[in-house]
Write an enzyme that holds these catalytic residues in place. Structure first.
Site, short mmCIF file in Angstrom:
data_model
loop_
_atom_site.label_atom_id
_atom_site.label_comp_id
_atom_site.label_asym_id
_atom_site.label_seq_id
_atom_site.Cartn_x
_atom_site.Cartn_y
_atom_site.Cartn_z
N ASP A 98 0.80 -1.23 0.00
CA ASP A 98 0.00 0.00 0.00
C ASP A 98 0.83 1.27 0.00
O ASP A 98 0.47 2.27 -0.61
CB ASP A 98 -0.95 0.02 1.20
CG ASP A 98 -0.20 0.18 2.52
OD1 ASP A 98 0.67 -0.65 2.83
OD2 ASP A 98 -0.47 1.16 3.24
N ASP A 139 5.70 0.36 3.40
CA ASP A 139 6.02 -0.88 4.13
C ASP A 139 5.84 -2.07 3.20
O ASP A 139 5.69 -1.93 1.99
CB ASP A 139 5.17 -1.00 5.39
CG ASP A 139 3.67 -0.88 5.07
OD1 ASP A 139 3.28 -1.20 3.93
OD2 ASP A 139 2.92 -0.49 5.97
N TYR A 198 -5.32 0.65 9.20
CA TYR A 198 -6.48 0.95 8.37
C TYR A 198 -7.77 0.62 9.10
O TYR A 198 -8.61 -0.15 8.61
CB TYR A 198 -6.39 0.22 7.03
CG TYR A 198 -5.29 0.79 6.15
CD1 TYR A 198 -5.47 2.00 5.49
CD2 TYR A 198 -4.07 0.15 6.03
CE1 TYR A 198 -4.46 2.55 4.72
CE2 TYR A 198 -3.05 0.69 5.26
CZ TYR A 198 -3.25 1.89 4.60
OH TYR A 198 -2.24 2.44 3.84
N GLU A 214 5.47 9.83 3.28
CA GLU A 214 5.16 8.49 2.77
C GLU A 214 4.22 8.55 1.58
O GLU A 214 3.18 9.21 1.63
CB GLU A 214 4.54 7.63 3.88
CG GLU A 214 4.38 6.17 3.48
CD GLU A 214 4.01 5.28 4.65
OE1 GLU A 214 4.20 4.05 4.54
OE2 GLU A 214 3.52 5.80 5.68
#
Length: 505
Positions: free
Chosen positions: A83, A86, A234, A482
């Site tokens: 995603d 990571d 999430y 990020e």
């Protein structure tokens, strides 16, 4: 060189126009530059791939990874996307990414020209995985990887040695939001491939129908039953009701089955259709559902005869009005040019809002309708006219470098962009350069360093500046530095429109 943002109040239209930045060396809205941005926004997805990489892989510093994913539950879960920065595959944001990439192609694929095939490849990389994740009835594999242990390491995806745990939802542990979003993704993608690969399109549509039935029949928030695994990464804060509306809207569009329209009419109120939220992203789909359903509402017979559906158009108008400074319903906040929702990954809301605006303007144009903002009438032409740059070119221009810092927030675009992004694979030496394994904790010395990332994650859009237009470009600042797939996905559609249509919807 001093950059100045000019504002002009236009009371005849009830809004404040942003005329953009002056005294720039290069206009970021130049069409050739926008086409370059579109190309790079799609290349980014190749850098997020998990699984066996194809021969035409353009981000060549990435190599195969996660080749045994799913083995823990004796299921093939190889493929899909990481995603963000990571090495976990989270099903909820991956499905939303897929829906938004598909919607981008559905609305603006005809403008993508040479990039259309790349966009379809990005979608298929996701849908192939989602088909694997939904292969068993009444079960969806919604995550691969132990997020806590993964985040305790700073290592390349090619070196992963943290547990590749497989997390699933089923009848006993439901996850309506992720199931309905997965159904939406499969349904939207079925439209993308309807002409180019009709057999694949039918497979996607049939699976979408089955997955939505599971989502609706076995209701429950996955953040409850799977909290230990999916939170705080999430968690679903908006509830699963928005995903049910969103999923039904996509299934209606994909199948043209009136059953889904009846579902929306019968369940809209209980599923929160009247909620006043104006945030659209991987968690909350209400605004997107309103825009999508409005396309159906614009058909005259529905507008005249079905008031519950007609209300979606009013709610969609209210969302647009909330963005316009100077209107009675204005509620959006801006920095010196950028829509600002929150510190954590704010750029996702900039790209999603930009996409919704150009898409709704397209719907308004084809149906000869306007936006009503408390007595002020905003035509789609006026909404997207060049001087209303807060939406048309302003947000995208800001992202691409037309901002107080004079830097692009897309990696590899322009002469100045983030060089220390929060991304494991980008920040560590590639396998080609450093073939030996980099251990779990060894990478943290790199994570905390001031050295630029050795590998360019072309096209990655980072979280962006804070409310004061500041961006420190620090690798350990995941909120601002990020990238994420769901930041880029809606930007693809907005860039396609801007690069090729020059304002003509």
């Amino acid at each position: 060189m001093f950059v100045r943002l000019r504002w002009q109040v236009d009371l005849s239209f009830g809004l404040v126009s942003v005329f953009g930045f002056e005294s720039l060396d290069v206009a970021a809205c130049d069409l050739s530059f926008l086409l370059d941005a579109l190309t790079k926004s799609l290349i980014f997805f190749e850098g997020q791939r998990s699984g066996k990489l194809p021969p035409n892989q353009r981000i060549t510093w990435r190599k195969d990874s996660g080749l045994s994913d799913g083995a823990a539950m004796h299921v093939d879960l190889v493929g899909g996307y990481y995603d963000a920065g990571d090495n976990v595959k989270f099903g909820f944001p991956m499905a939303f990414t897929t829906t938004m990439l598909s919607w981008s192609v559905i609305e603006f694929g005809g403008l993508m020209k040479g990039e259309l095939q790349h966009a379809k490849e990005a979608i298929k990389w996701a849908t192939d995985y989602l088909l694997k994740a939904t292969v068993h009835p009444d079960t969806i594999y919604v995550q691969v990887g132990d997020a806590g242990k993964d985040h305790a390491c700073w290592e390349r995806p090619e070196d992963m040695d943290t547990p590749r745990s497989v997390i699933k939802i089923d009848k006993n542990t439901p996850g309506t939001e992720v199931a309905a979003e997965t159904a939406a993704a499969l349904a939207a993608a079925s439209l993308v491939f309807r002409r180019s690969d009709p057999n694949y399109s039918k497979v996607l549509a049939r699976r979408a129908i089955r997955v939505f039935e599971f989502a609706d029949k076995h209701r429950g928030a996955y953040s409850n039953g799977l909290r230990h695994y999916v939170c705080p990464y999430y968690c679903d804060f908006s509830g699963f009701q928005d995903e049910l509306l969103w999923g039904a809207a996509w299934l209606h569009r994909a199948t043209r089955n009136p059953t889904y329209l009846s579902y929306i009419k019968a369940n809209g109120q209980t599923l929160g259709a009247d909620e006043t939220d104006n945030t659209f992203g991987w968690d909350n789909k209400h605004v997107g559902a309103r825009i999508l359903i409005s396309k159906v509402v614009f058909k005259a017979y529905l507008v005249q005869n079905v008031q519950p559906l007609h209300d979606y158009k009013s709610h969609a108008d209210n969302f647009i009005c909330s963005l316009l400074p100077g209107t009675p319903y204005s509620s959006a906040q801006y920095t010196r040019g950028l829509l600002f929702k929150m510190n954590d990954s704010n750029m996702q809301y900039v790209t999603s809002t930009s996409f919704l605006l150009v898409t709704y303007a397209k719907y308004l144009t084809t149906s000869h309708r306007v936006v009503n903002c408390g007595g002020a009438t905003i035509t789609p032409k006026r909404l997207l006219s060049k001087d209303v740059a807060i939406f048309k070119f302003g947000q995208v221009d800001y992202l691409l470098g037309d901002n107080p810092m004079k830097m692009s927030f897309m990696v590899g675009y322009g002469s100045r962009y983030p060089v220390r992004i929060h991304h494991r694979g980008s920040s560590l030496p590639s396998v080609s350069v450093h073939p030996s394994k980099i251990q779990c904790s060894s990478g943290f010395s790199v994570m905390s360093s001031q050295s630029p990332n050795p590998n360019i994650l072309t096209g990655a859009v980072v979280g962006g500046p804070d409310q004061n237009d500041r961006f420190p470009d620090q690798r350990d600042d995941y909120e601002q530095s990020e990238p994420a797939t769901y930041i880029n996905a809606p930007l693809v559609g907005a860039l396609a429109y801007l690069a090729h249509s020059f304002g003509q919807l």
